[in-house]
Design an enzyme around this catalytic site. Sequence first.
Site, PDB file in Angstrom:
ATOM      1  N   GLU A 147      40.655  34.429  36.753  1.00 40.09           N
ATOM      2  CA  GLU A 147      40.564  33.238  37.586  1.00 40.09           C
ATOM      3  C   GLU A 147      39.287  33.306  38.414  1.00 40.09           C
ATOM      4  O   GLU A 147      38.886  34.379  38.872  1.00 40.09           O
ATOM      5  CB  GLU A 147      41.763  33.171  38.560  1.00 40.09           C
ATOM      6  CG  GLU A 147      43.116  33.098  37.901  1.00 40.09           C
ATOM      7  CD  GLU A 147      43.548  31.672  37.626  1.00 40.09           C
ATOM      8  OE1 GLU A 147      42.784  30.745  37.963  1.00 40.09           O
ATOM      9  OE2 GLU A 147      44.639  31.499  37.065  1.00 40.09           O
ATOM     10  N   HIS A 201      44.853  40.615  42.278  1.00 37.62           N
ATOM     11  CA  HIS A 201      43.968  39.571  42.800  1.00 37.62           C
ATOM     12  C   HIS A 201      43.035  40.140  43.861  1.00 37.62           C
ATOM     13  O   HIS A 201      43.441  40.977  44.673  1.00 37.62           O
ATOM     14  CB  HIS A 201      44.784  38.440  43.430  1.00 37.62           C
ATOM     15  CG  HIS A 201      45.491  37.577  42.439  1.00 37.62           C
ATOM     16  ND1 HIS A 201      44.869  37.044  41.341  1.00 37.62           N
ATOM     17  CD2 HIS A 201      46.775  37.146  42.386  1.00 37.62           C
ATOM     18  CE1 HIS A 201      45.733  36.316  40.644  1.00 37.62           C
ATOM     19  NE2 HIS A 201      46.898  36.376  41.258  1.00 37.62           N
TER      20      HIS A 201
END
Length: 338
Positions: A110, A41
């Site tokens: 995402e 991430h």
Amino acid sequence: MTVPLRFGYKASSEQFGPAELLEFGVLAEEMGFDSVFLSDHFQPWMHDGGHAPAALPWLGALGQRTSRIVMGTSVLTPTFRYHPGVIAQAFATLGVMYPGRVILGVGTGEALNEVTLGLEWPEPPERFQRLKEAITLIEKLWDGERVTFEGTYYSVKDATIYDRPAAEEKVPIYIGASGPAATRLAGRIAGGYITTSGKAPELYTDTLLPALHEGLRKAGRADDAIDTMIEVKVSYHPDADTALNKCRFWAPLALSADEKMGVHDPIEMQRLADALPIERAASRFIVSTDPDEHVERIARYIELGFRHLVFHDPGEDQAEFLRMYGAEILPRLRSRFS
């Protein structure tokens, strides 16, 4: 082919800094876990107390500190922040350094990771097509001496990955998916499939696993031709309130797709998650003080056909979790499914 049953540890890169996380990965090997996975991430799910170490250098450090565990991403998006050629080079290097111990887990991504960098966030169909093309390019770079590729989204000209594993030791690509299209793709082309626990049972029985087997059949592959991995969210502690309240940091997982659609700011994600009651925040987790209950509820996923279970604990004391799960849960699972 019979895929062996394996138990792994999900290293929470969204919750811990890289040095602390590395010690947890080392301890996981000591406690008998078979694998360690982390997500890649750019930003965490929660602003307060959140972390986001880069996965690629961290995996290299973990490989150096360990000798046995399999390690990889679950998942990394090779389509926006990274050119697929860069990922092909990075994981070829890891595969040379730690042969047979590295997995590249990929997914469509995402908004949290991409929009902040000024990247346009397309609709799901384009994200899916980008992932397919990225995987094709990565495989070509691993297989070819000299590659020229002109795709819809990516291209390379006279490209060579000079340091890469031999064909028989090539890094497997796992596809992470929670919908039928990417799950079918995993069955067709991937070395493994990744999904997560804690959702409605019919999602697995009626949608995901049928899609996986459809993809396998379309490619002429056996039902057990690939690894089937599921991240199992567990909160185990002798004290019931502690087991429940450990889940608070991971409340964003309980948000619906509509609730978090397009949210790219950890501060906003945290605001949405903090509004959830603790019971909903913990709804994705197996929360219990009883080791036998953990085994029974984990067994359901094994009985569905998942062969690689990676356990994610939400608490701050990961060393305590690794020692308790390694001593009390893994032996029970191995005895039951030996």
